[in-house]
Design a protein around this motif. Sequence first.
Motif, PDB file in Angstrom:
ATOM      1  N   ASN A 122       0.996  -1.276  -0.064  1.00 40.87           N
ATOM      2  CA  ASN A 122      -0.088  -0.140  -0.070  1.00 40.87           C
ATOM      3  C   ASN A 122       0.880   1.367   0.074  1.00 40.87           C
ATOM      4  O   ASN A 122       0.350   2.406  -0.344  1.00 40.87           O
ATOM      5  N   ASN A 123       2.190   1.079   0.305  1.00 40.55           N
ATOM      6  CA  ASN A 123       3.058   2.296   0.072  1.00 40.55           C
ATOM      7  C   ASN A 123       3.660   2.321  -1.466  1.00 40.55           C
ATOM      8  O   ASN A 123       4.515   3.189  -1.415  1.00 40.55           O
ATOM      9  N   TYR A 124       3.296   1.480  -2.253  1.00 44.96           N
ATOM     10  CA  TYR A 124       3.820   1.466  -3.708  1.00 44.96           C
ATOM     11  C   TYR A 124       2.621   1.954  -4.615  1.00 44.96           C
ATOM     12  O   TYR A 124       1.361   1.394  -4.576  1.00 44.96           O
ATOM     13  N   TRP A 125       2.672   2.775  -5.349  1.00 39.89           N
ATOM     14  CA  TRP A 125       1.996   3.408  -6.321  1.00 39.89           C
ATOM     15  C   TRP A 125       2.794   3.290  -7.806  1.00 39.89           C
ATOM     16  O   TRP A 125       3.418   4.476  -8.042  1.00 39.89           O
ATOM     17  N   GLY A 126       2.677   2.564  -8.606  1.00 40.36           N
ATOM     18  CA  GLY A 126       3.286   2.415  -9.826  1.00 40.36           C
ATOM     19  C   GLY A 126       3.161   1.159 -10.551  1.00 40.36           C
ATOM     20  O   GLY A 126       2.108   0.312 -10.291  1.00 40.36           O
ATOM     21  N   PRO A 127       3.614   0.904 -11.657  1.00 38.29           N
ATOM     22  CA  PRO A 127       3.548  -0.015 -12.624  1.00 38.29           C
ATOM     23  C   PRO A 127       3.927  -1.498 -12.081  1.00 38.29           C
ATOM     24  O   PRO A 127       4.596  -1.726 -11.193  1.00 38.29           O
ATOM     25  N   ASP A 128       3.389  -2.586 -12.984  1.00 37.60           N
ATOM     26  CA  ASP A 128       3.882  -3.819 -12.445  1.00 37.60           C
ATOM     27  C   ASP A 128       5.073  -4.118 -12.733  1.00 37.60           C
ATOM     28  O   ASP A 128       5.535  -5.386 -12.421  1.00 37.60           O
ATOM     29  N   THR A 129       6.048  -3.356 -13.152  1.00 40.48           N
ATOM     30  CA  THR A 129       7.425  -3.605 -13.330  1.00 40.48           C
ATOM     31  C   THR A 129       8.289  -3.205 -12.243  1.00 40.48           C
ATOM     32  O   THR A 129       9.340  -3.659 -12.112  1.00 40.48           O
ATOM     33  N   GLY A 130       7.784  -2.847 -11.219  1.00 39.64           N
ATOM     34  CA  GLY A 130       8.402  -2.211  -9.839  1.00 39.64           C
ATOM     35  C   GLY A 130       7.706  -2.640  -8.606  1.00 39.64           C
ATOM     36  O   GLY A 130       7.855  -1.946  -7.764  1.00 39.64           O
ATOM     37  N   ILE A 131       6.816  -3.663  -8.594  1.00 36.99           N
ATOM     38  CA  ILE A 131       6.188  -4.311  -7.533  1.00 36.99           C
ATOM     39  C   ILE A 131       7.340  -4.538  -6.409  1.00 36.99           C
ATOM     40  O   ILE A 131       8.302  -5.157  -6.476  1.00 36.99           O
ATOM     41  N   PRO A 132       7.172  -4.168  -5.205  1.00 39.05           N
ATOM     42  CA  PRO A 132       7.961  -3.721  -4.148  1.00 39.05           C
ATOM     43  C   PRO A 132       8.196  -5.305  -3.446  1.00 39.05           C
ATOM     44  O   PRO A 132       6.986  -6.056  -3.416  1.00 39.05           O
ATOM     45  N   MET A 133       9.133  -5.628  -2.959  1.00 38.73           N
ATOM     46  CA  MET A 133       9.538  -6.735  -1.841  1.00 38.73           C
ATOM     47  C   MET A 133       9.612  -6.054  -0.640  1.00 38.73           C
ATOM     48  O   MET A 133       9.808  -5.038  -0.432  1.00 38.73           O
ATOM     49  N   PRO A 134       9.410  -7.239   0.409  1.00 39.80           N
ATOM     50  CA  PRO A 134       9.176  -8.508   0.157  1.00 39.80           C
ATOM     51  C   PRO A 134       7.755  -8.880   0.067  1.00 39.80           C
ATOM     52  O   PRO A 134       6.819  -8.132  -0.083  1.00 39.80           O
ATOM     53  N   ARG A 135       7.471 -10.071  -0.587  1.00 35.75           N
ATOM     54  CA  ARG A 135       5.995 -10.741  -0.813  1.00 35.75           C
ATOM     55  C   ARG A 135       5.915 -12.096  -0.085  1.00 35.75           C
ATOM     56  O   ARG A 135       6.231 -12.968  -0.857  1.00 35.75           O
ATOM     57  N   PRO A 136       5.858 -12.156   1.169  1.00 35.59           N
ATOM     58  CA  PRO A 136       5.964 -13.273   1.598  1.00 35.59           C
ATOM     59  C   PRO A 136       4.627 -13.862   1.585  1.00 35.59           C
ATOM     60  O   PRO A 136       3.589 -13.454   0.984  1.00 35.59           O
ATOM     61  N   SER A 137       4.601 -15.450   1.682  1.00 40.93           N
ATOM     62  CA  SER A 137       3.685 -16.247   1.489  1.00 40.93           C
ATOM     63  C   SER A 137       3.112 -16.627   2.884  1.00 40.93           C
ATOM     64  O   SER A 137       3.730 -16.914   3.714  1.00 40.93           O
ATOM     65  N   PHE A 138       1.733 -16.919   2.845  1.00 36.91           N
ATOM     66  CA  PHE A 138       1.139 -17.472   4.357  1.00 36.91           C
ATOM     67  C   PHE A 138       0.011 -18.558   3.710  1.00 36.91           C
ATOM     68  O   PHE A 138      -0.546 -18.441   2.744  1.00 36.91           O
ATOM     69  N   PHE A 139       0.119 -19.146   4.698  1.00 40.27           N
ATOM     70  CA  PHE A 139      -0.770 -20.629   4.405  1.00 40.27           C
ATOM     71  C   PHE A 139      -1.436 -20.890   6.006  1.00 40.27           C
ATOM     72  O   PHE A 139      -1.011 -20.503   7.112  1.00 40.27           O
ATOM     73  N   VAL A 140      -2.544 -21.684   5.552  1.00 41.35           N
ATOM     74  CA  VAL A 140      -3.212 -22.508   6.643  1.00 41.35           C
ATOM     75  C   VAL A 140      -2.993 -24.088   6.528  1.00 41.35           C
ATOM     76  O   VAL A 140      -2.523 -24.447   5.332  1.00 41.35           O
TER      77      VAL A 140
END
Length: 456
Positions: A122-140
């Motif tokens: 939510n702190n990123y506003w830009g194109p799909d070429t600059g998607i910020p990291m990290p992108r952690p994965s969550f599971f059940v």
Amino acid sequence: MFFFRLLDATLLFYEAQRSGRLPSDQRVKWRNDSALLDGKDAGIDLTGGYYDAGDYLKFIFPLTFSLTEICYGGLDFFEGYVLADKTHHLDQMIRWGTDWLIKAHPNNNTLYVQVGISEVDNNYWGPDTGIPMPRPSFFVSNLKPGTDVMADAAAAFASCSVLYREKFKDTEYAATLQRHAEALFSVAETALPQQTYQTVVPAATGCYESTGYLDELAWGAAWMYRMTNNPIYAAKASHYVSEYSKLERGSIILPVTWDDKTGLVYILMAGLTQGTAEGVQWQALAEKFGNFVIHAPKPCAFTSGGMYYCYGYSGDDTSVVAANAAFAMNLLANNMDNWLKNNRYSTSMTNTLENETRGKIEAYRSFALRQVRYLLGDNPEKTPYVVGVHPNSPTNPHSSLAAGGRSTDRIDTDPLKEAHILLGALVGGPDKNDRFQDLRSNWRQNEVYTHLFFFL
């Protein structure tokens, strides 16, 4: 012809929301391959699927509801897709979602439910070429239960399995989806403690929190019954609805949202049990829900312009609540129309009963049509809330993908004109006073969502 173009536009919107490596036949050419490392932190491939809204997060809970609605609609309104020559694109749209669900369910006991975190995204506003990291994965899992999300995913797998078996005639893919449905529903029922998924995935808090799991268990059981015709699942659906009714003290009826599917359970089960003793009970529940919708008692009401609005539910996505209600009423009307056709020559079919039933069908369809017309421009703002289908459509949807800007501080002015037309996106919609502001920063009214498919 307008409705055929609208259907195509809606399907194109989902193509615009694709994550992962895009196929060669991608029609939305301004999109790029993106988020190609999703799942790496967990050692699995979670690339693909759909970005949930105007950001780059991926959530199972709202997606599975969307897929179940779409496959439900595909079963009931398949002829419309045939007439519009859109069955191929419907197939592509669903598979892009269900193929990702299969990845997210790598073994019988585990379901990945979220990729990315709101604090970063939510702190990123830009194109799909600059998607910020990290992108952690969550599971059940069976050891970290998420009863609601597992049952909801089972419903998605089951409903789409039926669609692929009966309409697309792809029995192999249908069988694959069925195996995932059976495994997930079993864990949803047996893993203890039964609980909402944000209990073990707190990252979902503030995004897509679930208020309970009994409606998802009933929804999952209903679709398991539709898929297998095994009466044990019909009994389970009845049990979970009864438990839900006890919890809510039997008097509360809620609108259909990604968080509450109870009304759709009534309608689905009423259609599946017509002509039986159980069917009479389910039909009574379905009609009670139908009367709640078309008369809009508290917490719901009609705006002065005629939109179905439910306080506490419609605030951030009024279009979603109104469109879901229209969809539900069309399904209920179809059920009752089928009942009339099947009982046309029955000695119990009196003129009075037939006329009463036809009156109810007309009331449900009339409600649905009014809501669709409202969302397509018959409203005080004269604004169709679907992007790109009319000169008065919103031109500044809240979508980081489409906007073309790079500044979180200048969302409305950088750039002055949206870089790309997010054709077919249904925005959040007007407020309770029928007012709407077409500003990118106005995310409550102008954000786009994949947890709604605009049914005709």
